[in-house]
Design an enzyme around this catalytic site. Structure first.
Site, PDB file in Angstrom:
ATOM      1  N   GLY A 224       2.923   5.506  -1.517  1.00 37.62           N
ATOM      2  CA  GLY A 224       4.077   4.936  -0.816  1.00 37.62           C
ATOM      3  C   GLY A 224       5.356   5.080  -1.619  1.00 37.62           C
ATOM      4  O   GLY A 224       6.420   5.395  -1.078  1.00 37.62           O
TER       5      GLY A 224
ATOM      6  N   GLY B  34      -3.533   3.421  -5.834  1.00 39.21           N
ATOM      7  CA  GLY B  34      -3.281   4.741  -5.253  1.00 39.21           C
ATOM      8  C   GLY B  34      -2.366   4.679  -4.050  1.00 39.21           C
ATOM      9  O   GLY B  34      -1.483   5.525  -3.876  1.00 39.21           O
ATOM     10  N   CYS B  35      -2.555   3.666  -3.222  1.00 40.98           N
ATOM     11  CA  CYS B  35      -1.734   3.521  -2.009  1.00 40.98           C
ATOM     12  C   CYS B  35      -0.298   3.148  -2.374  1.00 40.98           C
ATOM     13  O   CYS B  35       0.651   3.599  -1.730  1.00 40.98           O
ATOM     14  CB  CYS B  35      -2.352   2.490  -1.082  1.00 40.98           C
ATOM     15  N   THR B  36      -0.150   2.335  -3.420  1.00 43.38           N
ATOM     16  CA  THR B  36       1.188   1.985  -3.888  1.00 43.38           C
ATOM     17  C   THR B  36       1.897   3.224  -4.418  1.00 43.38           C
ATOM     18  O   THR B  36       3.062   3.484  -4.069  1.00 43.38           O
ATOM     19  CB  THR B  36       1.108   0.895  -4.974  1.00 43.38           C
TER      20      THR B  36
END
Length: 162
Positions: free
Chosen positions: A49, A44-46
């Site tokens: 970003g 999710g963070c990738t």
């Protein structure tokens, strides 16, 4: 003291990718998107970003700088930025000073276990360092488009005032 809408943001000293130490006040003069994510290099963070990365030119056109932040150390942030080709800096906040200043450390439940973690959150700060909009408990899909629309609207209001 957590800033609320219309308040100046705290002026903390931060460690960013590129080995720099900055103050939040260093970014005055342009709008700032400060987004918090739970952990570098997770799915999710990738995706979040990458979405900010892919919209970076549009944010630049709106005179808006992007900064990402998590509790990860500087090495993890450097690797994350390099691997994903992010054109913006990431903040290493392992002591949670920035996370706590923006009240993004929340009790989370995963697989029946409770732990404290970063709640995915984004803050839009105007060119004078005042918090103008916030998104908490963010869902990644469509989020960057919503933040960009708010940044464009804020920039337009700033231009009208000039």
């Amino acid at each position: 003291m957590t800033p609320t809408l219309g308040d100046p943001i705290p002026d903390l000293e931060l460690k960013t990718t590129g080995g720099r130490t900055v103050q939040l006040s260093d970014y005055r003069g342009q709008q700032l998107v400060l987004y918090f994510y739970p952990k570098a290099s997770t799915p999710g963070c990738t995706q979040e970003g990458q979405d900010f990365r892919d919209a970076a030119d549009a944010f630049t056109a709106a005179d808006t700088l992007i900064l990402g932040a998590s509790r990860d150390g500087l090495k993890a942030q450097e690797n994350f930025k390099a691997k994903q080709g992010f054109p913006f800096d990431l903040i290493a906040d392992p002591d949670e000073a920035l996370c706590r200043a923006f009240d993004v450390i929340k009790l989370k439940k995963m697989y029946g276990k409770e732990s404290l973690g970063v709640e995915r959150s984004t803050f839009l700060i105007d060119a004078t360092g005042v918090l103008r909009q916030e998104w908490r408990a963010v869902k990644v899909k469509g989020h960057v488009e919503e933040v960009l629309a708010a940044a464009l609207a804020l920039e337009a209001r700033a231009l009208i005032r000039q």
